[in-house]
Design a protein around this motif. Structure first.
Motif, PDB file in Angstrom:
ATOM      1  N   TYR A 188       0.823  -1.210   0.000  1.00  0.00           N
ATOM      2  CA  TYR A 188       0.000   0.000   0.000  1.00  0.00           C
ATOM      3  C   TYR A 188       0.857   1.260   0.000  1.00  0.00           C
ATOM      4  O   TYR A 188       0.491   2.261  -0.636  1.00  0.00           O
ATOM      5  N   LYS A 189       1.983   1.251   0.679  1.00  0.00           N
ATOM      6  CA  LYS A 189       2.814   2.450   0.752  1.00  0.00           C
ATOM      7  C   LYS A 189       3.334   2.821  -0.633  1.00  0.00           C
ATOM      8  O   LYS A 189       3.380   4.000  -0.988  1.00  0.00           O
ATOM      9  N   LYS A 190       3.720   1.828  -1.431  1.00  0.00           N
ATOM     10  CA  LYS A 190       4.154   2.126  -2.794  1.00  0.00           C
ATOM     11  C   LYS A 190       2.988   2.635  -3.634  1.00  0.00           C
ATOM     12  O   LYS A 190       3.145   3.535  -4.455  1.00  0.00           O
ATOM     13  N   LEU A 191       1.821   2.055  -3.415  1.00  0.00           N
ATOM     14  CA  LEU A 191       0.634   2.508  -4.135  1.00  0.00           C
ATOM     15  C   LEU A 191       0.306   3.959  -3.774  1.00  0.00           C
ATOM     16  O   LEU A 191       0.022   4.781  -4.645  1.00  0.00           O
ATOM     17  N   SER A 192       0.341   4.265  -2.486  1.00  0.00           N
ATOM     18  CA  SER A 192       0.044   5.621  -2.036  1.00  0.00           C
ATOM     19  C   SER A 192       1.091   6.608  -2.534  1.00  0.00           C
ATOM     20  O   SER A 192       0.768   7.739  -2.907  1.00  0.00           O
ATOM     21  N   PHE A 193       2.329   6.170  -2.551  1.00  0.00           N
ATOM     22  CA  PHE A 193       3.398   7.039  -3.060  1.00  0.00           C
ATOM     23  C   PHE A 193       3.216   7.305  -4.546  1.00  0.00           C
ATOM     24  O   PHE A 193       3.414   8.442  -5.021  1.00  0.00           O
ATOM     25  N   ALA A 194       2.821   6.281  -5.309  1.00  0.00           N
ATOM     26  CA  ALA A 194       2.584   6.465  -6.743  1.00  0.00           C
ATOM     27  C   ALA A 194       1.446   7.443  -6.980  1.00  0.00           C
ATOM     28  O   ALA A 194       1.506   8.287  -7.889  1.00  0.00           O
ATOM     29  N   HIS A 195       0.408   7.376  -6.150  1.00  0.00           N
ATOM     30  CA  HIS A 195      -0.721   8.303  -6.296  1.00  0.00           C
ATOM     31  C   HIS A 195      -0.302   9.733  -5.956  1.00  0.00           C
ATOM     32  O   HIS A 195      -0.668  10.685  -6.662  1.00  0.00           O
ATOM     33  N   SER A 196       0.457   9.911  -4.881  1.00  0.00           N
ATOM     34  CA  SER A 196       0.940  11.248  -4.515  1.00  0.00           C
ATOM     35  C   SER A 196       1.881  11.799  -5.579  1.00  0.00           C
ATOM     36  O   SER A 196       1.835  12.993  -5.902  1.00  0.00           O
ATOM     37  N   ALA A 197       2.742  10.919  -6.117  1.00  0.00           N
ATOM     38  CA  ALA A 197       3.648  11.357  -7.182  1.00  0.00           C
ATOM     39  C   ALA A 197       2.868  11.758  -8.429  1.00  0.00           C
ATOM     40  O   ALA A 197       3.239  12.710  -9.129  1.00  0.00           O
ATOM     41  N   PHE A 198       1.776  11.047  -8.706  1.00  0.00           N
ATOM     42  CA  PHE A 198       0.926  11.390  -9.850  1.00  0.00           C
ATOM     43  C   PHE A 198       0.352  12.793  -9.697  1.00  0.00           C
ATOM     44  O   PHE A 198       0.401  13.611 -10.631  1.00  0.00           O
ATOM     45  N   LEU A 199      -0.204  13.101  -8.524  1.00  0.00           N
ATOM     46  CA  LEU A 199      -0.786  14.420  -8.301  1.00  0.00           C
ATOM     47  C   LEU A 199       0.275  15.516  -8.383  1.00  0.00           C
ATOM     48  O   LEU A 199       0.038  16.583  -8.966  1.00  0.00           O
ATOM     49  N   SER A 200       1.435  15.257  -7.799  1.00  0.00           N
ATOM     50  CA  SER A 200       2.505  16.268  -7.824  1.00  0.00           C
ATOM     51  C   SER A 200       3.015  16.491  -9.238  1.00  0.00           C
ATOM     52  O   SER A 200       3.285  17.633  -9.642  1.00  0.00           O
TER      53      SER A 200
END
Length: 668
Positions: A526-538
């Motif tokens: 989940y942490k990698k998934l959440s990081f990918a989502h945050s990176a997408f928004l940024s």
């Protein structure tokens, strides 16, 4: 005399050895019974006893956990644990004094040098302990920060002193291990004295923490799971020897356990989140406490093991809730992926916002639902989204388009309408457990992107309506500004269409595909998934230039100029807001059928053209300098879209920008 000395060594003075307030003593040798050499030996022994007396008083003051500290004294579990550990460390001194006393009973003529030889080896240890507790008291160190002081002394000492300090450090760390065990495995925050670096926060503290977290993009920094009871990381209480990434993982695990407990549909214990490994994980944390000394590597390994276990469990429930479909839904609304929806919404939303400075949520949602039914969008899809209006906070900030004062002054209503559009937001009702990923902070970022994309789409829509109106006209009056309107509309449309194509193809579609690919192929974490989502928004925000002040301001001026141009033409009585041809009242009375014509004066059109050339050239200049300095691919893509025929490269206004080097300082 030796009996009096032994009593004084234990901290109790007498007539011959008098203790003072600063843990020193005074030898009463008025009768000259002591030889100067004996006085020197006694002074050395009593110096060691001074350290012991200070440590004893410290332990007596803090070896009991008080409920409160109304008297201004320090209190807490960590301080109490330190007091008990220091008392055990000083037990060797007391044992040596008792041993000397026993030897004195068997040998009354025992020399003073025996006392000094027995106590002198303990002097370095007691001195370091006394210095340490003095530092803690003077600087009022409390809670987990005590561990930082202990670790500093444990690593900066050697030999016997280091062994004692490591033992004291490990014993005090047992309090941390106990708190970690309750927090990591059960989501319990046992911290009555607010000593732990995981703490419940108020709304003000929560906002400050979110602002600090938004400044960095780190995989370990993605830990806000959107739980109802706000729990956050208090960075100032994290010991310096524990990495901040480890502390964030600790926060993440406890928050994840709280998420599962809120739903109540999945057990925490055997067969649930831990999948039968709860006993193993408890033994792992217990093993940290049973070690002889503190080990950061073992602590990090234990936290990583628990984090991976929780992250996998959270990933499974998030993917089971249909994450891929939800990402598509968010793309359809926040990123304007459902183009037909907004194509139907803009013609009705525009007139409504023009006449309502403070629109209501019910009316906005009614327009959204009506537009959805018009293009056959499922009602279940739109029910998840709520279109709202957030009133702007009072501010004295000058509008970014004040450089176009001649155009603004006569069209203040356009400015008011634009400000209303900039306050629109979309709220997404995320169900459990997707609320962990689409928390309020993430929705704020989505809304910032949504407002920018909606502004671009609205400008494109208004230009399209002008084109439709012009195409209905059978002729254009020469010298009346009609041909110039055609030219300006064409240039604006070409520029906005290129920007829109860049945003839709080079940014949104590309980055959304990367996000879906990372979700599918990123592993059960989940942490990698959440990081990918945050990176997408940024990444999307960066490629939309939302964080670049010069480009963001220039794009805002360009979009504002488009709306002002359309408003001027509409105000002239030839084009309506919805793009339909209007008939003047006088023309209706006369009953004459006249073709649509633009009556804008040549002077006004020249001002619009000059402003458009200046803004477009400035936009291209800034992009070119940014590409030259940073070499980013997305900037090169936008330049290619705008300057595919080398129009701006050869433009005279652009050449003047290059010659003068305007705004070059702003690009750094």
């Amino acid at each position: 005399m030796l009996h009096d000395l032994l009593t004084a060594l234990k901290g109790c003075g007498g007539d011959m050895f008098v203790w003072k307030d600063n843990y020193t003593f005074q030898i009463s040798n008025d009768l000259g019974l002591l030889h100067p050499c004996e006085v020197a030996v006694i002074e050395e022994a009593m110096n060691v006893a001074g350290y012991y007396k200070k440590l004893t008083l410290f332990c007596d003051s803090h070896d009991i956990v008080r409920v409160n500290a109304d008297d201004g004294k320090q209190c807490g579990v960590y301080l109490c644990s330190l007091a008990w550990s220091v008392r055990r460390a000083t037990q060797h001194f007391l044992n040596n004094v008792v041993d000397i006393e026993e030897r004195l009973l068997t040998n009354p003529s025992l020399p003073l040098t025996v006392v000094l030889a027995s106590l002198k080896p303990l002097a370095p240890t007691l001195a370091v302990l006394a210095t340490m507790v003095q530092e803690i008291e003077d600087e009022k160190v409390e809670g987990c920060k005590i561990l930082e002081v202990l670790h500093k002394y444990a690593t900066n000492t050697v030999a016997q002193v280091q062994e004692v300090m490591k033992r004291v450090e490990q014993e005090v760390h047992s309090v941390l291990y106990d708190q970690l065990s309750h927090w990591l495995l059960h989501g319990l925050l046992l911290d009555p004295h607010h000593e732990f670096f995981i703490t419940k926060t108020t709304n003000k503290e929560e906002n400050e923490i979110k602002q600090m977290a938004s400044l960095s993009l780190d995989e370990d920094n993605v830990s806000d799971l959107g739980i109802g009871e706000e729990v956050s990381l208090k960075v100032e209480l994290v010991p310096a020897h524990i990495p901040l990434s480890v502390a964030r993982k600790i926060l993440f695990v406890g928050n994840a356990i709280l998420v599962f407990q809120q739903q109540g549909s999945r057990d925490i214990g055997e067969g649930g989140v831990w999948e039968g490994r709860e006993g193993e994980l408890e033994d792992l944390l217990r093993g940290l406490n049973e070690r002889d000394s503190f080990s950061l590597s073992c602590l990090t390994q234990a936290i990583d093991t628990i984090t991976n276990c929780v992250s996998q469990a959270l990933w499974e429930v998030v993917m089971g809730a249909g994450l891929i479909g939800v990402l598509g839904e968010l793309k359809g609304v926040y990123l304007l992926g459902r183009g037909e929806l907004f194509q139907a919404l803009l013609p009705t939303l525009g007139p409504y916002l023009t006449h309502h400075a403070s629109p209501t949520t019910s009316n906005l949602n009614g327009l959204l639902q009506a537009a959805g039914r018009q293009v056959l969008v499922e009602d279940t899809f739109l029910e998840k989204f709520t279109l709202t209006f957030t009133p702007p906070a009072p501010s004295n900030t000058i509008n970014s388009t004040t450089n176009s004062a001649p155009l603004v002054s006569s069209h203040s209503t356009v400015e008011k309408t634009d400000s209303v559009w900039n306050q629109l937001e979309v709220e997404y009702q995320a169900r459990w457990p997707l609320h962990c990923l689409f928390n309020p902070d993430a929705q704020d970022k989505y809304n910032a992107i949504f407002r920018f994309l909606l502004r671009v789409r609205r400008a494109q829509h208004r230009l399209q309506q002008l084109w439709m109106t012009q195409m209905r006209s059978s002729k254009h009056r020469e010298g009346g500004g009609g041909c110039l309107q055609w030219t300006l509309r064409h240039h604006m449309t070409l520029l906005i269409d290129n920007i829109q194509y860049y945003l839709q193809v080079d940014v949104l579609e590309s980055e959304h595909w990367k996000l879906v690919e990372a979700v599918v192929n990123g592993g059960k974490n989940y942490k990698k998934l959440s990081f990918a989502h945050s990176a997408f928004l940024s990444t999307v925000a960066a490629r939309c230039f939302l964080h670049h002040p010069v480009l963001s301001t220039t794009l805002s001026k360009l979009l504002a100029l488009v709306h002002k141009f359309c408003a001027i033409v509409e105000a002239d009585g030839t084009v309506g807001i919805s793009g339909k041809q209007l008939v003047r009242p006088q023309q209706a009375k006369e009953g004459k059928k006249q073709d649509l014509a633009f009556s804008l004066s040549a002077k006004e059109m020249q001002d619009v053209r000059a402003e458009l050339e200046r803004i477009a050239a400035h936009l291209f200049f800034v992009l070119s300098k940014l590409q030259l300095n940073q070499g980013t691919q997305h900037t090169a893509q936008l330049i290619m879209r705008m300057d595919y025929n080398r129009y701006y490269s050869k433009n005279d206004t652009m050449k003047r920008f290059r010659a003068l080097g305007e705004d070059e300082g702003e690009l750094r």
